[in-house]
Scaffold this motif. Structure first.
Motif, PDB file in Angstrom:
ATOM      1  N   THR A 511       0.909  -1.245   0.022  1.00 29.84           N
ATOM      2  CA  THR A 511       0.074   0.106   0.034  1.00 29.84           C
ATOM      3  C   THR A 511       0.721   1.319  -0.060  1.00 29.84           C
ATOM      4  O   THR A 511       2.044   1.005   0.324  1.00 29.84           O
ATOM      5  CB  THR A 511      -0.845   0.180   1.226  1.00 29.84           C
ATOM      6  OG1 THR A 511      -0.178   0.012   2.539  1.00 29.84           O
ATOM      7  CG2 THR A 511      -2.046  -1.248   1.274  1.00 29.84           C
ATOM      8  N   ALA A 512       0.239   2.421  -0.280  1.00 30.72           N
ATOM      9  CA  ALA A 512       1.195   3.603  -0.522  1.00 30.72           C
ATOM     10  C   ALA A 512       1.276   4.315   1.055  1.00 30.72           C
ATOM     11  O   ALA A 512       1.702   5.315   1.205  1.00 30.72           O
ATOM     12  CB  ALA A 512       0.402   4.688  -1.302  1.00 30.72           C
ATOM     13  N   GLY A 513       0.538   3.503   2.015  1.00 28.86           N
ATOM     14  CA  GLY A 513       0.746   3.956   3.527  1.00 28.86           C
ATOM     15  C   GLY A 513      -0.314   4.638   4.062  1.00 28.86           C
ATOM     16  O   GLY A 513      -0.840   4.443   5.302  1.00 28.86           O
ATOM     17  N   GLY A 514      -1.082   5.790   3.249  1.00 29.60           N
ATOM     18  CA  GLY A 514      -2.441   6.145   3.641  1.00 29.60           C
ATOM     19  C   GLY A 514      -3.439   5.512   2.930  1.00 29.60           C
ATOM     20  O   GLY A 514      -3.311   4.913   1.959  1.00 29.60           O
ATOM     21  N   GLU A 515      -4.696   5.524   3.613  1.00 30.97           N
ATOM     22  CA  GLU A 515      -5.744   5.164   2.888  1.00 30.97           C
ATOM     23  C   GLU A 515      -6.285   5.637   2.001  1.00 30.97           C
ATOM     24  O   GLU A 515      -6.376   6.972   1.540  1.00 30.97           O
ATOM     25  CB  GLU A 515      -7.074   5.128   4.228  1.00 30.97           C
ATOM     26  CG  GLU A 515      -8.241   4.341   3.584  1.00 30.97           C
ATOM     27  CD  GLU A 515      -9.289   4.422   4.941  1.00 30.97           C
ATOM     28  OE1 GLU A 515     -10.738   4.233   4.353  1.00 30.97           O
ATOM     29  OE2 GLU A 515      -9.069   5.046   5.920  1.00 30.97           O
ATOM     30  N   GLY A 516      -6.666   4.734   0.620  1.00 28.59           N
ATOM     31  CA  GLY A 516      -6.880   5.355  -0.339  1.00 28.59           C
ATOM     32  C   GLY A 516      -5.840   5.981  -1.456  1.00 28.59           C
ATOM     33  O   GLY A 516      -6.252   6.632  -2.437  1.00 28.59           O
ATOM     34  N   GLY A 532       7.412 -15.451 -11.751  1.00 28.86           N
ATOM     35  CA  GLY A 532       6.690 -16.055 -10.775  1.00 28.86           C
ATOM     36  C   GLY A 532       5.691 -15.487  -9.871  1.00 28.86           C
ATOM     37  O   GLY A 532       4.909 -16.177  -9.197  1.00 28.86           O
ATOM     38  N   VAL A 533       5.821 -14.196  -9.477  1.00 33.20           N
ATOM     39  CA  VAL A 533       5.092 -13.420  -8.774  1.00 33.20           C
ATOM     40  C   VAL A 533       3.542 -13.122  -9.408  1.00 33.20           C
ATOM     41  O   VAL A 533       3.548 -12.588 -10.438  1.00 33.20           O
ATOM     42  CB  VAL A 533       5.623 -12.214  -8.475  1.00 33.20           C
ATOM     43  CG1 VAL A 533       4.856 -11.421  -7.285  1.00 33.20           C
ATOM     44  CG2 VAL A 533       6.914 -12.697  -7.426  1.00 33.20           C
ATOM     45  N   THR A 534       2.436 -13.454  -8.497  1.00 28.20           N
ATOM     46  CA  THR A 534       0.943 -13.052  -9.059  1.00 28.20           C
ATOM     47  C   THR A 534       0.974 -11.790  -8.326  1.00 28.20           C
ATOM     48  O   THR A 534       0.860 -11.661  -7.162  1.00 28.20           O
ATOM     49  CB  THR A 534       0.190 -14.107  -8.627  1.00 28.20           C
ATOM     50  OG1 THR A 534       0.638 -15.493  -9.291  1.00 28.20           O
ATOM     51  CG2 THR A 534      -1.281 -13.883  -9.137  1.00 28.20           C
ATOM     52  N   VAL A 535       0.426 -10.854  -9.245  1.00 30.03           N
ATOM     53  CA  VAL A 535       0.359  -9.438  -8.738  1.00 30.03           C
ATOM     54  C   VAL A 535      -1.548  -9.364  -9.092  1.00 30.03           C
ATOM     55  O   VAL A 535      -1.759  -9.408 -10.224  1.00 30.03           O
ATOM     56  CB  VAL A 535       0.867  -8.354  -9.580  1.00 30.03           C
ATOM     57  CG1 VAL A 535       0.608  -6.946  -9.286  1.00 30.03           C
ATOM     58  CG2 VAL A 535       2.424  -8.694  -9.573  1.00 30.03           C
ATOM     59  N   SER A 536      -2.144  -9.028  -7.915  1.00 28.75           N
ATOM     60  CA  SER A 536      -3.370  -8.705  -7.889  1.00 28.75           C
ATOM     61  C   SER A 536      -3.586  -7.209  -7.459  1.00 28.75           C
ATOM     62  O   SER A 536      -3.577  -6.779  -6.378  1.00 28.75           O
ATOM     63  CB  SER A 536      -4.180  -9.545  -6.976  1.00 28.75           C
ATOM     64  OG  SER A 536      -5.718  -9.079  -7.031  1.00 28.75           O
ATOM     65  N   ALA A 537      -3.766  -6.298  -8.548  1.00 31.07           N
ATOM     66  CA  ALA A 537      -3.989  -4.603  -8.241  1.00 31.07           C
ATOM     67  C   ALA A 537      -5.523  -4.608  -7.964  1.00 31.07           C
ATOM     68  O   ALA A 537      -6.185  -4.919  -8.683  1.00 31.07           O
ATOM     69  CB  ALA A 537      -3.311  -3.874  -9.464  1.00 31.07           C
ATOM     70  N   THR A 538      -5.673  -3.810  -7.014  1.00 27.28           N
ATOM     71  CA  THR A 538      -7.016  -3.526  -6.209  1.00 27.28           C
ATOM     72  C   THR A 538      -7.251  -1.599  -6.502  1.00 27.28           C
ATOM     73  O   THR A 538      -6.333  -1.065  -6.141  1.00 27.28           O
ATOM     74  CB  THR A 538      -7.226  -3.954  -4.867  1.00 27.28           C
ATOM     75  OG1 THR A 538      -7.253  -5.134  -5.042  1.00 27.28           O
ATOM     76  CG2 THR A 538      -8.557  -3.397  -4.641  1.00 27.28           C
ATOM     77  N   ARG A 539      -8.340  -1.545  -6.960  1.00 34.37           N
ATOM     78  CA  ARG A 539      -8.682  -0.284  -6.860  1.00 34.37           C
ATOM     79  C   ARG A 539      -9.903   0.132  -6.122  1.00 34.37           C
ATOM     80  O   ARG A 539     -10.881  -0.758  -6.335  1.00 34.37           O
ATOM     81  CB  ARG A 539      -8.867   0.512  -8.383  1.00 34.37           C
ATOM     82  CG  ARG A 539      -7.791   0.131  -9.461  1.00 34.37           C
ATOM     83  CD  ARG A 539      -8.179   0.298 -10.929  1.00 34.37           C
ATOM     84  NE  ARG A 539      -7.244   0.168 -11.810  1.00 34.37           N
ATOM     85  CZ  ARG A 539      -6.436   1.062 -12.419  1.00 34.37           C
ATOM     86  NH1 ARG A 539      -6.518   2.258 -12.116  1.00 34.37           N
ATOM     87  NH2 ARG A 539      -5.169   0.617 -13.277  1.00 34.37           N
ATOM     88  N   GLY A 637     -10.831   5.887 -13.379  1.00 29.66           N
ATOM     89  CA  GLY A 637     -10.470   6.945 -12.826  1.00 29.66           C
ATOM     90  C   GLY A 637     -10.138   6.560 -11.425  1.00 29.66           C
ATOM     91  O   GLY A 637      -9.581   7.582 -10.605  1.00 29.66           O
ATOM     92  N   ALA A 638     -10.283   5.434 -11.022  1.00 29.39           N
ATOM     93  CA  ALA A 638      -9.852   5.070  -9.900  1.00 29.39           C
ATOM     94  C   ALA A 638      -8.399   4.468  -9.456  1.00 29.39           C
ATOM     95  O   ALA A 638      -7.837   3.789 -10.468  1.00 29.39           O
ATOM     96  CB  ALA A 638     -10.804   3.937  -9.039  1.00 29.39           C
ATOM     97  N   PRO A 639      -7.610   5.035  -8.801  1.00 25.01           N
ATOM     98  CA  PRO A 639      -6.157   4.695  -8.939  1.00 25.01           C
ATOM     99  C   PRO A 639      -5.950   3.238  -8.264  1.00 25.01           C
ATOM    100  O   PRO A 639      -6.762   3.078  -7.206  1.00 25.01           O
ATOM    101  CB  PRO A 639      -5.288   5.721  -8.087  1.00 25.01           C
ATOM    102  CG  PRO A 639      -6.562   6.342  -7.237  1.00 25.01           C
ATOM    103  CD  PRO A 639      -7.682   6.221  -7.910  1.00 25.01           C
ATOM    104  N   VAL A 640      -4.626   2.705  -8.534  1.00 22.32           N
ATOM    105  CA  VAL A 640      -4.264   1.571  -7.850  1.00 22.32           C
ATOM    106  C   VAL A 640      -3.990   1.774  -6.269  1.00 22.32           C
ATOM    107  O   VAL A 640      -3.080   2.609  -6.184  1.00 22.32           O
ATOM    108  CB  VAL A 640      -3.387   0.768  -8.548  1.00 22.32           C
ATOM    109  CG1 VAL A 640      -3.018  -0.592  -7.750  1.00 22.32           C
ATOM    110  CG2 VAL A 640      -3.971  -0.021  -9.788  1.00 22.32           C
ATOM    111  N   ASP A 641      -4.629   1.459  -5.365  1.00 18.80           N
ATOM    112  CA  ASP A 641      -4.191   1.716  -4.014  1.00 18.80           C
ATOM    113  C   ASP A 641      -3.730   0.636  -3.163  1.00 18.80           C
ATOM    114  O   ASP A 641      -3.375   0.538  -2.023  1.00 18.80           O
ATOM    115  CB  ASP A 641      -5.428   2.640  -3.392  1.00 18.80           C
ATOM    116  CG  ASP A 641      -6.707   1.732  -3.293  1.00 18.80           C
ATOM    117  OD1 ASP A 641      -6.707   0.477  -3.433  1.00 18.80           O
ATOM    118  OD2 ASP A 641      -7.638   2.288  -2.675  1.00 18.80           O
ATOM    119  N   ARG A 642      -3.859  -0.601  -3.806  1.00 18.84           N
ATOM    120  CA  ARG A 642      -3.447  -2.083  -2.928  1.00 18.84           C
ATOM    121  C   ARG A 642      -2.855  -2.878  -3.838  1.00 18.84           C
ATOM    122  O   ARG A 642      -3.707  -3.058  -4.848  1.00 18.84           O
ATOM    123  CB  ARG A 642      -4.535  -2.303  -2.203  1.00 18.84           C
ATOM    124  CG  ARG A 642      -4.235  -3.611  -1.199  1.00 18.84           C
ATOM    125  CD  ARG A 642      -5.269  -4.091  -0.355  1.00 18.84           C
ATOM    126  NE  ARG A 642      -5.378  -5.456  -0.032  1.00 18.84           N
ATOM    127  CZ  ARG A 642      -6.336  -6.097   0.544  1.00 18.84           C
ATOM    128  NH1 ARG A 642      -7.351  -5.277   1.138  1.00 18.84           N
ATOM    129  NH2 ARG A 642      -6.474  -7.348   0.852  1.00 18.84           N
TER     130      ARG A 642
END
Length: 820
Positions: A511-516, A532-539, A637-642
């Motif tokens: 995470t970027a440290g702060g919520e959202g 080999g790393v599975t990346v699941s990006a969440t917005r 418009g929603a950025p990746v935050d996690r």
């Protein structure tokens, strides 16, 4: 009648002083919380902050507006679209236009909520240089406040990556943001999207140029373009809920304890009322005298309580602001209606508290009270059995109904805070039949030990059932509220954490440290490049649905790629398959009205677009953290935050090392799945704990004084009994030990009753969690309960031993010969 009442009050001043203090404190607490609650009804009027010097501000509309049969309904969307380039070009043709961009900036030495802006918008606040110069090249910035001095170099991460930034100037903080100002070109490179445009042109011409779908803001409306313009009102929502709950508990405790105090005071005066009846007083006259006494006490105590409330409310508001429960600007206003409400409430409590007691006093016959012994041998009247049974059945019935109908409601703070009230009243009404058996049970073993102290304490408590019940009542409240409030909160928090641990299977969470806050794109690129790393990006985004044609309901939502998400999470799917999620579908939870897989629902997406989506899967409600899933296409418009990361079986340590280096270079916080849960799911937040301690503290203070009050009244009424013990050969120390042990026995009886009430409530919460599919252990706040019981025991002991020691200064023969 008034003269007779005043003379009686002067003679039995100890009894009436206790009632006066109990009522005055109750009114004072009601007035204090009422004044503080009234101050939450309106936020301060704030004008524009970031765009004070901008005549007109244009931004994309962030409201969904729907006409319903009961009027227009609006909701704020989470991700409004940026202002298109074509629109900014039209605005530039009308006059000088300044493009505003806002993006997160993280790094050592920077605040957790630091944002970046182009330097040209600084003049619109206005910010003025207090040191150094304006930025003129890439890698240069101007900082707000004095934490960073000109010449300071910081490693900062932005959505475009991480780089060294040199602070070349400073501006005085405006108080509403921590900002870094870059050159306009650098800000445009970091964040190409335009969030708002300040235009120096007539508003009517601006409106004609932009058309529909945009907000053209002038005057005070410009504050809608400020960061979090509703923060003041939102900050007061939790304060309002907290104080409303505190006021409700204060009112309940006041009525409960004052009624108990008045009832005990009347019970102490049975012989006095018998003498009045012998002298010719009618039952109606006795009742009027009791009501007159209550009226006089009610008026005086309510007036004193209002004075206490007026003095205490500003101190409460200041403490809440200092503790972070309320915003720093929170102050008590000029409202006076809470004082009027508190005064009349206190008077009504005083009068209603003697309704049953006065009726009982009027029934005392002329000779009945004179023959009556000091032993309370009467069973409860039929009316009390009926009322107590009805109240207890209602409390248990509502608990059962909630479990059967809507178990999720039991997890809401307003519900689990108020749920114990009916049970407390129900058990208290049955106190005369419960305290006797409990007393004998708790003293069964001590009474068989050598010495007569425990045996005498048991018999005294059993003989004075009314006295024992009156003293135990405050302990019942304190223990029941302490264990219920703290235990329920801790149990729900533990259940949320346990649910998250089962749901999250990722090895690492970034995470970027702060919520959202958005994660840098550089970290995503480097993470996806690790073999080999599975990346699941969440917005994080949101959806809005119109329920029953009249209510716009907003739900938090997340974007996921079904295949990648399956490797890092195990969501509680109860119907359908998460793998079926695509751009034409949505995953909902059981709280939605429509939960049939395959049905279609119409929603507004986070950017305001409407979509008709098919339900691909349904998640369990759980503790409320199971939200909605959509695909990335439906969260424009929603950025990746996690980012959740699953490491390969072979080379996991190497992959983790590479990811750690990428996180260090881009300013990203990288934690293991378990550590992320521990960091984001604490047992309870600091504000929640402080809020609960405020509620509990109010009840503790009031019931503590009521406990001391009642015990002093009870002990002062037993001076002849104590003198009789001295005449039979007991020493002063032995008598005082007996009084202390008896007080501890009564506190133990109240603690057991309070623990039973709390146990019923905690069992209800545990059952609700189980019905929601979240089986978690009950967390009992042993330390808090022990502290409450210890404080009650100390107060009860001091309040009984102190008047007893004073009374024993007089010779036993003189005390034994006195009459009431």
């Amino acid at each position: 009648m008034l003269k007779l009442a005043l003379q009686g009050m002067r003679t039995r001043w100890v009894t009436f002083v206790g009632s006066f203090i109990a009522l005055a404190l109750g009114v004072g607490l009601i007035a204090t919380t009422g004044l503080a609650l009234a101050a939450t009804f309106s936020a301060p009027d704030r004008g524009p902050e970031r765009f004070v010097k901008a005549p007109v501000v244009v931004k994309t509309s962030d409201l969904v507006r729907v006409d319903t049969p009961i009027g227009e309904r609006t909701r704020t969307i989470t991700d409004p679209a940026p202002v298109p380039a074509a629109v900014t070009a039209k605005l530039a043709a009308l006059g000088r236009a300044v493009e505003d961009r806002t993006f997160p900036v993280t790094g050592r030495g920077l605040g957790a909520d630091t944002v970046g802006h182009p330097w040209s918008v600084a003049a619109l606040t206005p910010y003025a240089l207090t040191g150094g110069r304006a930025p003129s090249a890439p890698g240069e910035a101007v900082a707000t406040g004095d934490a960073l001095r000109p010449g300071t170099r910081v490693r900062a991460a932005t959505p475009r990556g991480s780089e060294e930034i040199t602070v070349v100037g400073t501006v005085a903080s405006a108080g509403f943001e921590n900002a870094l100002f870059f050159t306009d070109a650098e800000a445009a490179r970091i964040s190409p999207d335009v969030d708002a445009v300040a235009v120096h042109a007539p508003a009517d011409r601006v409106e004609a140029a932009v058309g529909a779908g945009f907000d053209v803001l002038t005057g005070d409306e410009r504050r809608r373009a400020d960061p979090d313009p509703d923060r003041d009102a939102e900050a007061l929502v939790s304060v309002n809920a907290l104080l409303g709950t505190a006021a409700g508990i204060t009112g309940f405790v006041s009525v409960f304890v004052v009624a108990s105090t008045f009832s005990f005071a009347v019970a102490q005066r049975r012989r006095e009322f018998g003498l009045l009846r012998t002298a010719g007083a009618t039952p109606a006259q006795v009742r009027r005298m009791v009501f007159t006494e209550a009226f006089v006490i009610g008026v005086l105590a309510s007036a004193a309580g209002c004075s206490l409330g007026a003095a205490g409310a500003p101190r409460l508001a200041a403490w809440m602001a200092d503790a972070g429960i309320a915003p720093a600007w929170f102050r008590i206003g000029e409202q006076t209606w809470p004082l009027h409400t508190a005064f009349w409430t206190g008077l009504c409590v005083a009068l209603s508290g003697v309704v049953v007691s006065s009726w009982r006093a009027g029934r005392i016959g002329p000779t009945e009270a004179l023959r009556e012994s000091a032993v309370d041998s009467r069973a409860m009247p039929v009316s009390r059995w009926l009322i107590g049974g009805a109240v207890l059945a209602t409390g248990l019935g509502l608990l059962a109904l909630a479990l059967l109908d809507s178990p999720a409601d039991l997890l809401k703070r307003k519900t689990y805070v108020t749920q114990p009230m009916l049970l407390i009243v129900g058990f208290a009404l049955f106190a005369p039949v419960l305290v006797g058996p409990l007393n004998r049970l708790l003293t069964w073993l001590p009474a068989r030990l050598p010495g007569a102290t425990a045996m005498l304490a048991r018999e005294n408590a059993s003989a004075g059932i009314r006295r024992t019940a009156a003293v135990a009542a405050p302990v019942v409240i304190t223990v029941a509220l302490a264990a219920s409030l703290m235990g329920t909160t801790a149990t729900i928090s533990e259940a949320k954490a346990g649910e998250a641990r089962k749901r999250i299977t990722a090895d690492l969470v970034a995470t970027a440290g702060g919520e959202g806050r958005a994660l840098p794109e550089e970290f995503l690129r480097r993470a996806r490049a690790v073999p080999g790393v599975t990346v699941s990006a969440t917005r994080s985004t949101g959806v809005i649905v119109l329920e029953e044609g009249v209510a716009l309901v907003a739900s938090e939502a997340e974007t996921v790629d079904p295949a990648a998400h399956a490797a890092v999470s195990r969501p509680p799917v109860v119907a359908g398959r998460l793998a079926d999620l695509d751009d034409d579908s949505i995953v909902v939870n059981e709280e939605w009205l429509t939960t049939e897989v395959g049905d279609r629902v119409s929603v507004w997406l986070g950017d305001g677009r409407t979509a008709d989506l098919r339900i691909a899967a349904v998640l369990a409600t759980g503790t409320g953290d199971n939200g909605v899933y959509v695909t990335e296409r439906n969260a424009a418009g929603a950025p990746v935050d996690r980012v959740d990361l699953a490491l390969p079986r072979d080379g996991a340590d190497s992959a983790a090392s590479v990811l750690g280096a990428a996180a260090e270079a881009t300013g990203v916080q990288l934690l293991t799945g378990d550590r992320w849960v521990d960091a984001h799911y604490p047992r309870s937040s600091e504000n929640t704990r402080l809020g609960l301690w405020l509620i509990l503290g109010i009840a503790l203070v009031y019931t503590g004084i009521a406990l001391a009050n009642t015990q002093m009244m009870a002990t002062s009424d037993r001076v002849r009994d104590l003198a009789s013990l001295r005449l039979t050969g007991a020493t002063k120390g032995q008598v005082l030990r007996l009084v202390a042990v008896e007080a501890l026995v009564v506190v133990a009886v109240g603690a057991v009753l309070g623990a039973v009430i709390a146990g019923v409530n905690l069992l209800g919460v545990w059952s609700a969690l189980g019905l929601l599919g979240v089986w978690s252990g009950v967390v009992v706040p042993w330390g808090t309960v022990a502290a409450v019981i210890g404080a009650s025991a100390l107060l009860a002991t001091v309040a009984s031993v102190l008047p007893a020691s004073l009374a024993l200064r007089v010779r036993p023969v003189e005390l034994a010969g006195t009459r009431e």
